[in-house]
Design an enzyme around this catalytic site. Structure first.
Site, mmCIF file in Angstrom:
data_model
loop_
_atom_site.group_PDB
_atom_site.id
_atom_site.type_symbol
_atom_site.label_atom_id
_atom_site.label_comp_id
_atom_site.label_asym_id
_atom_site.label_seq_id
_atom_site.Cartn_x
_atom_site.Cartn_y
_atom_site.Cartn_z
ATOM 1 N N GLU A 27 -10.266 15.410 8.094
ATOM 2 C CA GLU A 27 -9.912 14.150 7.451
ATOM 3 C C GLU A 27 -8.840 13.392 8.232
ATOM 4 O O GLU A 27 -8.883 12.160 8.333
ATOM 5 C CB GLU A 27 -9.449 14.407 6.019
ATOM 6 C CG GLU A 27 -10.564 14.780 5.056
ATOM 7 C CD GLU A 27 -11.057 16.212 5.239
ATOM 8 O OE1 GLU A 27 -12.166 16.531 4.756
ATOM 9 O OE2 GLU A 27 -10.332 17.007 5.877
ATOM 10 N N HIS A 76 -12.297 19.483 -6.655
ATOM 11 C CA HIS A 76 -13.305 18.428 -6.606
ATOM 12 C C HIS A 76 -13.193 17.493 -7.805
ATOM 13 O O HIS A 76 -14.177 16.861 -8.199
ATOM 14 C CB HIS A 76 -14.722 19.020 -6.565
ATOM 15 C CG HIS A 76 -15.032 19.789 -5.325
ATOM 16 N ND1 HIS A 76 -14.628 21.088 -5.148
ATOM 17 C CD2 HIS A 76 -15.680 19.428 -4.186
ATOM 18 C CE1 HIS A 76 -15.025 21.511 -3.967
ATOM 19 N NE2 HIS A 76 -15.662 20.526 -3.363
#
Length: 341
Positions: free
Chosen positions: A64, A133
């Site tokens: 990321e 998540h």
């Protein structure tokens, strides 16, 4: 002539927005984990690599920090990257590039360079994704000067806001509430999911249009209390309002930064009461900023303390998801508190 709308869910609307934007501007590129051949884990970029080629839609390593770092470099050289962070829970390694580089590039270069980057990322719970998540980190980014924060609640807004974000010359964090990708959620987890095709907001023009950043939407007019929400919680709040019969005015903020403070103030001064709803943890959540702003601008009009209904100050639990999620029971209790004389 305005093109006839087509029924879309939120994923299809997002895909259409990127497609339209890329077709209008060759400088737009899409990058991220599995966004190319696979079309993204939620299929939001499906078909785009085939249409625009591997140099404009391409997969990246699982990094990321690298994804956003590369996007900053691209933006500096004149491109308009649209990176995807597969889940908002994984955006933290990219914070340095977002906060120290993208957000400050215009300022530190005295306007010579800008960072027209739109970071797409699914966020929020309600899908049994557990602690890694399901997070809602939007409050972190609203604290950073130079970043814009956008959160749609329906397919029509998702497309219009995303195109507007891509065309903006400042970096935008575009949070996508994944619980409502395929249909709105009323907070009752034991009820069947209703598809977007049953709702007016699924009528999305196939061509180009934008929804202005920094302009909230009054979902429902009312006189007794103002409810401020965004993303999934717009639908949960709307359901509870209808079920309880409270004459509430519901405002979908759409963008947290820039915030449409004028619409908020006008509503609260009319109703005299305010409730803020979001999934994120309570402490230092964006609801705290909203509460402070309402207090500053509407103190003499308030008939009761501002109520906040939020996630708890804990990691997002898998087995106790519906105890954490701000659902109908907790919203109903908050309505009772705020309506007390």
């Amino acid at each position: 002539m305005t093109e006839a709308p087509r029924t879309m869910n939120m994923i299809q609307a997002i895909n259409s927005a990127i497609d339209v934007a890329m077709g209008r501007d060759d400088r737009i590129v899409v990058l991220g984990e599995d966004v190319g051949y696979f079309g993204g884990v939620f299929k939001a970029t499906e078909g785009l690599q085939k249409r625009y080629g591997k140099t404009r839609v391409f997969d990246t390593p699982i990094s990321e920090c690298g994804i956003i770092g590369v996007a900053v470099g691209m933006a500096t050289y004149g491109l308009r990257p649209v990176p995807e962070i597969q889940f908002a829970d994984y955006i933290y390694p990219a914070l340095d590039q977002l906060v120290s580089e993208a957000a400050r590039l215009r300022y530190r270069s005295a306007g010579e360079y800008t960072a027209p980057i739109t970071v797409r990322t699914p966020f929020g719970g309600g899908i049994f994704g557990g602690q890694t998540h399901s997070q809602s980190p939007e409050g972190i980014f609203t604290h950073v000067a130079g970043l814009k924060t956008v959160i749609p609640s329906n397919p029509y807004d998702a497309k219009g806001l995303l195109i507007a974000a891509i065309e903006d010359n400042d970096p935008v964090i575009f949070f996508e509430p994944k619980r409502i990708y395929n249909g709105p959620f009323d907070g009752h987890y034991d009820r069947p999911v209703q598809p977007w095709s049953k709702f007016a907001e699924s009528a999305v023009p196939e061509g180009y249009y934008t929804v202005q950043l920094g302009k909230a939407r009054v979902v429902r007019e009312g006189n007794d209390v103002t409810v401020l929400a965004y993303g999934t919680m717009v639908h949960v709040a709307h359901s509870v309002i209808e079920e309880t019969g409270i004459d509430a005015e519901l405002i979908d903020l759409r963008t947290l930064v820039p915030l449409d403070i004028e619409t908020v103030v006008e509503s609260v001064r009319k109703t005299g009461r305010c409730m803020v709803v979001h999934e994120a943890t309570k402490t230092s959540g964006f609801g705290a900023e909203l509460s402070a702003l309402v207090q500053e601008h509407c103190f003499h009009w308030l008939e009761a303390p501002v109520q906040r209904v939020t996630g708890w100050d804990t990691p997002y639990p898998h087995s106790l998801e519906w105890a954490y999620f701000p659902g109908p029971v907790r919203l109903t209790e908050a309505f009772k508190r705020v309506m007390q004389d």
